[in-house]
Design an enzyme around this catalytic site. Structure first.
Site, PDB file in Angstrom:
ATOM      1  N   CYS A 196       0.863  -1.192   0.000  1.00  0.00           N
ATOM      2  CA  CYS A 196       0.000   0.000   0.000  1.00  0.00           C
ATOM      3  C   CYS A 196       0.897   1.239   0.000  1.00  0.00           C
ATOM      4  CB  CYS A 196      -0.978  -0.023   1.178  1.00  0.00           C
ATOM      5  SG  CYS A 196      -0.209   0.059   2.804  1.00  0.00           S
ATOM      6  N   ASN A 241       2.303   1.505   4.365  1.00  0.00           N
ATOM      7  CA  ASN A 241       2.617   0.232   5.053  1.00  0.00           C
ATOM      8  C   ASN A 241       2.343   0.317   6.555  1.00  0.00           C
ATOM      9  OD1 ASN A 241       5.507  -1.949   5.598  1.00  0.00           O
ATOM     10  ND2 ASN A 241       3.429  -2.537   5.123  1.00  0.00           N
ATOM     11  N   CYS A 279      -1.372   0.734   7.429  1.00  0.00           N
ATOM     12  CA  CYS A 279      -2.801   0.407   7.577  1.00  0.00           C
ATOM     13  C   CYS A 279      -3.198  -0.818   6.745  1.00  0.00           C
ATOM     14  CB  CYS A 279      -3.679   1.588   7.178  1.00  0.00           C
ATOM     15  SG  CYS A 279      -3.423   3.076   8.166  1.00  0.00           S
ATOM     16  N   ARG A 280      -3.316  -0.644   5.427  1.00  0.00           N
ATOM     17  CA  ARG A 280      -3.898  -1.706   4.609  1.00  0.00           C
ATOM     18  C   ARG A 280      -2.981  -2.909   4.412  1.00  0.00           C
ATOM     19  NH1 ARG A 280      -5.129   2.144  -0.266  1.00  0.00           N
ATOM     20  NH2 ARG A 280      -3.229   3.032   0.655  1.00  0.00           N
ATOM     21  N   SER A 281      -1.733  -2.663   3.966  1.00  0.00           N
ATOM     22  CA  SER A 281      -0.881  -3.835   3.681  1.00  0.00           C
ATOM     23  C   SER A 281      -0.456  -4.596   4.933  1.00  0.00           C
ATOM     24  CB  SER A 281       0.321  -3.453   2.798  1.00  0.00           C
ATOM     25  OG  SER A 281       1.152  -2.497   3.397  1.00  0.00           O
ATOM     26  N   ASP A 313      -8.229   3.706   1.182  1.00  0.00           N
ATOM     27  CA  ASP A 313      -7.279   4.171   2.196  1.00  0.00           C
ATOM     28  C   ASP A 313      -8.047   4.644   3.427  1.00  0.00           C
ATOM     29  OD1 ASP A 313      -5.380   5.455   3.702  1.00  0.00           O
ATOM     30  OD2 ASP A 313      -4.509   6.557   2.019  1.00  0.00           O
TER      31      ASP A 313
HETATM   32  P1  4NP Z   1      -1.798   2.806   4.164  1.00  0.00           P
HETATM   33  O1  4NP Z   1      -2.463   4.140   4.750  1.00  0.00           O
HETATM   34  O2  4NP Z   1      -1.279   3.149   2.795  1.00  0.00           O
HETATM   35  O3  4NP Z   1      -2.942   1.851   4.124  1.00  0.00           O
HETATM   36  O4  4NP Z   1      -0.703   2.389   5.124  1.00  0.00           O
HETATM   37  C1  4NP Z   1      -1.788   5.365   4.796  1.00  0.00           C
HETATM   38  C2  4NP Z   1      -0.903   5.616   5.807  1.00  0.00           C
HETATM   39  C3  4NP Z   1      -0.262   6.857   5.866  1.00  0.00           C
HETATM   40  C4  4NP Z   1      -0.511   7.792   4.892  1.00  0.00           C
HETATM   41  C5  4NP Z   1      -1.401   7.528   3.869  1.00  0.00           C
HETATM   42  C6  4NP Z   1      -2.024   6.292   3.820  1.00  0.00           C
HETATM   43  N1  4NP Z   1       0.107   9.056   4.961  1.00  0.00           N
HETATM   44  O5  4NP Z   1      -0.222   9.921   4.151  1.00  0.00           O
HETATM   45  O6  4NP Z   1       0.994   9.255   5.819  1.00  0.00           O
END
Ligand code: 4NP
Length: 156
Positions: free
Chosen positions: A3, A6, A8-10, A119
């Site tokens: 993702c 790294n 939340c989703r992955s 997201d």
């Molecule tokens: P992820 O979520 O891609 O599922 O880990 C996010 C975590 C942090 C950010 C964006 C999405 N960020 O902008 O910091």
């Protein structure tokens, strides 16, 4: 599992798929890891909201630490699964030609109307529940696909 951050989703997909592999007795056959296309959260544990929602469903993400996708990942993994189309496009830009066929959207293996895992970073709690719902369904289907595709022992 890839993702953006790294955190939340992955990591959720990593933890869920890892448990499914373990529960089927396939840990010697399949390895799973996760990474982000971005570098903001390198070294950090998963988002507390992801940790909590996953723990409520029996998945332990607490030992994971965020890392960024690196060039060796493309040789190491047979399936590189992006959580959304932006992640997939970023992977396509970095991936050597001979490994492009290993890149795919994770929800290619999903069973709902979603083709991307939304997201949840700026969403409320229900965004994190949705991530779990989508990840559990796709992980189930992905594991069945891999077992069939690679003739792994199915009923352990
Ligand atoms: P992820 O979520 O891609 O599922 O880990 C996010 C975590 C942090 C950010 C964006 C999405 N960020 O902008 O910091």
């Amino acid at each position: 599992m890839v993702c953006l951050g790294n955190i939340c989703r992955s990591p959720t997909a990593h933890g869920v798929f890892e448990k499914y592999i373990y529960d089927k007795g396939l840990s010697n056959y399949i390895k799973v890891d996760s990474a982000g296309t971005g570098d903001w959260h390198i070294g950090q544990p998963p988002d507390p909201r992801s940790l909590e929602v996953a723990a409520q469903r029996g998945y332990d993400l607490s030992k994971q630490r965020a890392r960024q996708v690196e060039s060796t990942d493309f040789q190491r993994f047979d399936y590189i699964l992006a959580m959304d189309s932006t992640n997939l496009r970023d992977l396509e830009k970095q991936c050597p030609a001979q490994y492009q066929q290993n890149l795919q959207l994770f929800l290619h293996f999903g069973g709902s109307e979603y083709d991307a895992v939304p997201d949840p970073y700026y969403s409320g709690a229900q965004g994190f529940e949705l991530v779990l719902d989508l990840v559990e369904e796709a992980s189930n289907n992905l594991l069945a696909h891999i077992v069939k595709q690679h003739s792994l022992p199915a009923d352990q």
